[in-house]
Write an enzyme that holds these catalytic residues in place. Structure first.
Site: not given
Ligand code: AMP
Length: 583
Positions: A11, A72, A149, A173
């Site tokens: 992850d 990211k 994800e 999420d």
């Protein structure tokens, strides 16, 4: 199984990265540099050493110019970032993190680890997915699969593993930098994503920033100084805001206390911040951001043509779902209590490990089917009533939320008799005006030989989207059947093997490069070095780390100002703090 065939699950998060593998048929987390959650922060220490994780996170407070976080958010962009005077692509910075993860896996598994499954937000576009693949490659990892994800979270819960299950799951999420909501259907061992929505610029970092901004505004009002203009002060404020935010998840109040936030105001006095924040005050600050997540939940439900009570499980994933207000909003919207049996920080990595295990042929039983989060298509023009030309129209070939892999073809005709070339512009997005969407790539088809009676030619455009969300476009001339275009990799900035090799060399160089420290008196330099080593300790409390970082900042400032008395005073303060740590 041979350990070198082992595939690791990663992850690669905005805030933290997590590593997991299947061991004895079960997904487990593997610590990296001693940390279950490895902060996704990379830095070059003053000694020239590359640091990843908590040491880098601590360093960011004192030396943001040598440190990079939240990379990211830049994945897939052409931007580069500076770190200790060098520039790096987002792929390279991510590769530093992946390299440590790979090495940690090798240390535990005891072999060469070369294969990985990496997760990305469902909302990542092709370019961002491609950049993720490249980051893996630079780190020496072959990325076997990129999965969304939320899909990984459902796999972690084991949903989709039992053959007879038939479940509709909503995964909410909310991490440090991104928000995703996905609606997943599980049946006969298949995980089917019905719809996804999200915002890849919304997360816990924004909450920290709201709180820090409130304090900065108050500070500006009182002292007429904008802390946002002071790198180190702002970094400390953000860090303190995050700590207060986390405390507010379990307590009704939190205190923010930052001594010596700036060494002096115009008159030469040190300035401090001390402020109590109430939970309700914080909730108000972020209410609109949380409201946006609920709007996106509604959008995903609409796309899936479902009502809240059609959903049988709600999963909460990501550290920011620990905020009580998030829980309350979800309960109000969905009319049910969410599931949090699996640590929300670990669920995605565990799911990536499950998927990795499936690919490696380990004893786990599920098939993964994903969807494309965007529509993909080309720009077209049409001749309307009275011969008027309507240009810049977006014609999607693959619609949003289509299951991948998918292949779609459509025929198009040229506009003008005798026309010998066409420019193909490939876009992704939902806007009917092509140029309002994201341009993925463009190319020309030349040498068409119109042979229809009306002088026009026909071409077939073929889109092929693979399970990683990477798009290939080919165009074929209808009459001759001749393929008139080369395959187009729609993902921009595809790195060549040479680029990858260069980046690998750059990373290797970063590990060996040593740099002279600034011009400090040897005693001060030694003390700062001791502080740096202390800041690298992963178990150092955040409060102490912050105080040490503050003292270091003050020493640097005083050295720059050539104020010997201040240098001495702050050095004494630092020595006391270091003694406290070293016992
Ligand atoms: P993730 O990207 O899933 O690792 O989530 C990281 C984000 O969760 C960061 O913004 C953290 O500050 C935030 N976070 C972690 N724990 C908590 C907590 N107890 N309350 C609120 N936010 C938290």
């Amino acid at each position: 199984m041979n350990q070198s065939d082992k595939i690791i699950g990663i992850d690669l998060g905005t805030t933290n990265s997590v590593l997991a593998v299947i061991q004895d048929g079960l997904p487990v987390l593997l610590p990296v540099n001693g940390e279950r959650l490895l902060p996704s922060v990379v830095g070059i220490a003053p000694s020239g050493e590359v640091v990843v994780g908590t040491p880098a996170r601590n360093q960011w407070v004192v030396a943001p110019e040598r440190t990079v976080r939240s990379i990211k958010r830049k994945m897939g962009k052409a931007e580069t970032v500076g770190m200790a005077g060098q520039t790096y692509t987002p792929q390279e910075i991510s590769a530093f993190i992946l390299k440590d993860m790979r090495e940690a896996a090798q240390a535990v598994l005891g072999g060469d680890v070369r294969r990985a499954v990496i997760t990305v937000p469902a909302y990542f576009n092709e370019t961002q997915r491609q950049a993720t693949l490249e980051a893996g490659e630079i780190a020496g990892l072959m990325v076997e699969r990129i999965i969304n994800e939320p899909t990984a979270s459902a796999l972690a819960y084991g949903y989709g593993l039992a053959g007879d299950q038939h479940l509709k799951v909503l995964v909410y999420d909310l991490g440090g930098g991104t928000f995703d909501v996905s609606i997943i259907e599980l049946h006969s061992g298949v995980v089917d994503v019905l719809a996804t929505a999200g915002d890849n610029l919304l997360g816990g970092d924004d909450f920290d920033e709201r709180l820090a901004a409130m304090l900065a505004d108050e500070f500006a009002e009182e002292h007429d100084i904008d802390l946002r203009q002071h790198h180190q002060a702002w970094a400390r404020l953000l860090r303190a805001a995050e700590e207060a935010k986390i405390e507010l998840s379990s307590a009704p109040f939190a205190e923010i206390k930052l001594e010596y936030i700036l060494t002096r105001d115009r008159k030469g006095y040190p300035l401090h911040i001390q402020r109590e924040v109430e939970r309700s005050e914080f909730e108000e600050l972020i209410a609109d951001l949380l409201g946006r997540t609920i709007t996106l939940v509604r959008k995903a439900l609409e796309d899936a043509k479902l009502r809240p009570n059609d959903i049988e499980r709600v999963l909460l994933v990501g550290g920011s779902t620990r905020i009580p207000a998030v829980w309350e909003l979800i309960v109000a919207q969905m009319g049910q209590e969410p599931h949090i049996e699996i640590d929300p920080d670990a669920a995605v990595a565990l799911g990536a490990a499950v998927q990795a295990g499936i690919i490696a042929g380990e004893e786990i039983d599920a098939i993964l089917v994903d969807v494309t989060p965007y529509s993909l298509g080309i720009e077209t023009a049409q001749v309307g009533y009275g011969g008027r030309l309507y240009a810049d129209l977006f014609t999607p070939l693959v619609r949003r939320n289509t299951t991948v892999p998918v292949q779609k073809s459509q025929m198009f005709t040229t506009i003008v008799p005798g026309q010998e070339q066409i420019r193909i512009n490939v876009y992704q997005g939902e806007n009917p005006t092509a140029s309002q969407n994201v341009l993925l790539g463009d190319f020309m088809i030349e040498g068409l030989k119109p042979n229809r009676a009306d002088g026009l030619s026909e071409v077939t455009v073929n889109f092929q989207l693979d399970v990683n969300g990477i798009l290939d476009v080919t165009v074929v001339e209808r009459q001759s059947g001749k393929r008139v275009s080369e395959q187009l990799k729609a993902s921009r900035q595809r790195l060549s093997p040479d680029d990858i090799a260069r980046s690998q060399a750059k990373l290797a160089a970063a590990y060996t490069e040593m740099e002279a420290d600034e011009t400090f008196d040897p005693g001060v330099a030694a003390l700062l070095d001791r502080a740096r080593k202390t800041l690298e300790q992963p178990d150092l409390s955040a409060g102490l780390a912050d105080d040490i970082a503050g003292a270091v900042a003050n020493i640097r400032h005083a050295v720059a100002e050539e104020d010997d008395a201040q240098v001495e005073a702050y050095c004494d303060e630092l020595i006391d703090l270091l003694m406290e740590v070293e016992g």
